[in-house]
Design an enzyme around this catalytic site. Structure first.
Site, PDB file in Angstrom:
ATOM      1  N   GLY A   1      -8.322 -32.659 -76.270  1.00  0.00           N
ATOM      2  CA  GLY A   1      -9.768 -32.457 -76.304  1.00  0.00           C
ATOM      3  C   GLY A   1     -10.444 -33.262 -77.392  1.00  0.00           C
TER       4      GLY A   1
ATOM      5  N   ARG B   1     -14.641 -35.383 -77.844  1.00  0.00           N
ATOM      6  CA  ARG B   1     -15.921 -34.931 -78.408  1.00  0.00           C
ATOM      7  C   ARG B   1     -15.699 -33.712 -79.296  1.00  0.00           C
ATOM      8  NH1 ARG B   1     -16.297 -33.204 -72.790  1.00  0.00           N
ATOM      9  NH2 ARG B   1     -17.295 -35.167 -72.259  1.00  0.00           N
ATOM     10  N   GLY B   2     -16.768 -33.255 -79.935  1.00  0.00           N
ATOM     11  CA  GLY B   2     -16.751 -31.995 -80.668  1.00  0.00           C
ATOM     12  C   GLY B   2     -15.786 -31.953 -81.843  1.00  0.00           C
TER      13      GLY B   2
ATOM     14  N   GLY C   1     -12.496 -31.680 -81.918  1.00  0.00           N
ATOM     15  CA  GLY C   1     -11.329 -32.553 -81.777  1.00  0.00           C
ATOM     16  C   GLY C   1     -11.612 -33.961 -82.255  1.00  0.00           C
TER      17      GLY C   1
ATOM     18  N   ASP D   1      -4.949 -33.936 -68.586  1.00  0.00           N
ATOM     19  CA  ASP D   1      -5.338 -32.562 -68.290  1.00  0.00           C
ATOM     20  C   ASP D   1      -4.168 -31.717 -68.766  1.00  0.00           C
ATOM     21  OD1 ASP D   1      -5.780 -30.041 -67.168  1.00  0.00           O
ATOM     22  OD2 ASP D   1      -6.608 -30.837 -65.306  1.00  0.00           O
TER      23      ASP D   1
ATOM     24  N   TYR E   1     -11.330 -14.193 -71.713  1.00  0.00           N
ATOM     25  CA  TYR E   1     -11.404 -15.262 -72.711  1.00  0.00           C
ATOM     26  C   TYR E   1     -10.604 -14.902 -73.957  1.00  0.00           C
ATOM     27  CZ  TYR E   1     -13.310 -18.281 -76.377  1.00  0.00           C
ATOM     28  OH  TYR E   1     -13.436 -19.155 -77.429  1.00  0.00           O
TER      29      TYR E   1
ATOM     30  N   LYS F   1      -7.539 -17.088 -75.644  1.00  0.00           N
ATOM     31  CA  LYS F   1      -7.555 -17.637 -77.003  1.00  0.00           C
ATOM     32  C   LYS F   1      -6.452 -17.026 -77.853  1.00  0.00           C
ATOM     33  CE  LYS F   1      -9.769 -20.330 -78.635  1.00  0.00           C
ATOM     34  NZ  LYS F   1      -9.683 -21.825 -78.625  1.00  0.00           N
TER      35      LYS F   1
END
Length: 422
Positions: A21, A24-25, A27, A78, A172, A176
């Site tokens: 990942g 972007r963000g 990562g 992926d 979720y 996590k």
């Protein structure tokens, strides 16, 4: 004097980081911080072609990494695909000679209660978060064993068993926590192999493009920049593996331990630095989350005294809303809503923002609602008068939504336009 920033020391020079990942963000922020040391970065992410709503691809990230002094290998990965992960690992080893550090950052999120979580979304979260983390770690471990500076860092929360962290979005939370259980187990399993395995989690919401898409454009008002996670990750990854393993670390605590006391610099809006929304899974009561989210998003509005008699005037509120409706609002919204109000002002209301100039009223909507919103009357009034963002109410379980989530979130724009007139 407070130490201002996490200075690059060169400790990751020549090290190879496999980051999921990373297009972007958070990562990408971690990748760029390590790249400033001259590290090799494997950009393992799905985005080869530009996303319609989220900026950045593995190739644009690779260019940014190389521009700051790192070497990059963009890989279309992926993390659900065992073959794709294995191929990326093999390509990384072929290009850079090994793997020293793994960052399991890729994640999927859906903050939905049990009945509103379709199994396709459930499977996606578990396949990316729990299974993807396990798979990437498993494939990299043979090479980490050969490294003299082996780290696995999962972007996942402490294992907080408070029931409210499960009740609003159990699917979720499970996904996590699966990432965090990998930390708990693998740290012990590989301690004799000198592979450090830790988790890093933010104290507050972090402003990323994905966060903005989830909670609205004003999300930066109550968030910190991804830089705080990048600096904290850099501090962890710079340490000898045997010194820190099996830990659930929080970003600002890591930085304070490094002597960085100026945490305010990481706030997107510095004047809101003390009003930031706490992230999930920490020792924070759910009511506090709502308070912080509202204050961070609408700090100015909260400085005003609460509207007189608020919470007892929902009928008057709907009458006022109806008087403000227009063809333009209907054209921009294009949806029918049903509101199930609980508490002191219990009742059913509707807003038809699909036909004509719009209509609101008490009772069931004239046609099937696109979205049904359930909320206590005391929060309902706050939401329509701008003191509580719908996205934040939804994220913290104060607002339940069934039906079309995207159309439900269109209400946020409507409320933004109406709040000054209500």
């Amino acid at each position: 004097m407070p130490l201002g920033t996490m200075i690059n020391t060169g400790k990751l020079a020549g090290r190879t980081l496999f980051i999921t990942g990373a297009s972007r963000g958070i990562g990408k922020a971690i990748a760029l911080k390590a790249a400033q040391d001259g590290a090799n970065i494997v950009v393992a992410a799905k985005t080869a072609d530009p996303h319609p709503k989220l900026p950045g691809t593995i190739y644009t990230a690779a260019k940014e990494i190389e521009a700051v002094g790192g070497k990059a290998l963009p890989c279309v990965v992926d993390v659900r695909d065992e073959g794709a992960v294995r191929t990326a690992v093999q390509n990384a080893v072929a290009k850079f000679g090994g793997i020293d550090i793994v960052i399991n950052n890729a994640s999927a999120i859906s903050l939905t209660p049990t009945e509103q979580t379709d199994m396709k979304r459930y499977d996606l979260m578990h396949q990316i978060n729990s299974r993807g983390t396990f798979l990437v770690s498993k494939e990299c471990i043979p090479y980490l064993r050969k490294s003299n500076h082996a780290h696995i860092l999962n972007i996942s929360p402490p294992l907080n068993m408070a029931p409210h962290w499960f009740s609003n979005h159990v699917a979720y939370t499970m996904a996590k926590y699966g990432m965090s259980m990998c930390v708990l187990g693998m740290a012990k399993e590989f301690e004799n192999a000198n592979i450090a395995v830790n988790a890093l989690w933010p104290r507050t919401a972090i402003h990323t493009a994905a966060m903005e898409m989830l909670t609205g454009k004003e999300s930066d008002q109550f968030s910190r920049k991804p830089d705080i996670m990048a600096d904290a990750a850099y501090a962890i990854l710079s340490k000898e593996p045997r010194l820190v393993t099996g830990k659930f670390l929080i970003d600002d605590e890591v930085l304070k331990a490094e002597g960085i006391t100026d945490i305010k610099q990481y706030a997107c809006v510095p004047e809101n630095a003390d009003k930031l929304m706490p992230d999930f899974f920490l020792d924070v009561e759910p009511e506090k989350l709502v308070e912080f989210a509202a204050e961070g998003s609408h700090a100015a509005a909260l400085k005003k005294p609460a509207a007189a008699g608020s919470g007892g005037k929902i009928e008057g509120l709907f009458q006022k809303i109806e008087s403000l409706l227009s063809e333009e609002i209907v054209r921009k919204t294009g949806a029918v809503y049903e509101f199930k109000v609980k508490g002191e002002e219990a009742g059913i209301w509707f807003a038809d923002l699909k036909t004509g100039t719009g209509k609101v009223g008490k009772g069931n909507p004239p046609t099937t609602a696109d979205a049904v919103l359930t909320m206590d009357s005391k929060h309902f009034f706050d939401m329509f008068t701008g003191k509580l963002k719908p996205a934040n109410a939804f994220m913290t379980g104060k607002l339940k939504i069934s039906g079309d989530l995207q159309k439900a979130m269109k209400l946020e724009k409507l409320m933004g336009g109406l709040k000054s007139k209500l």
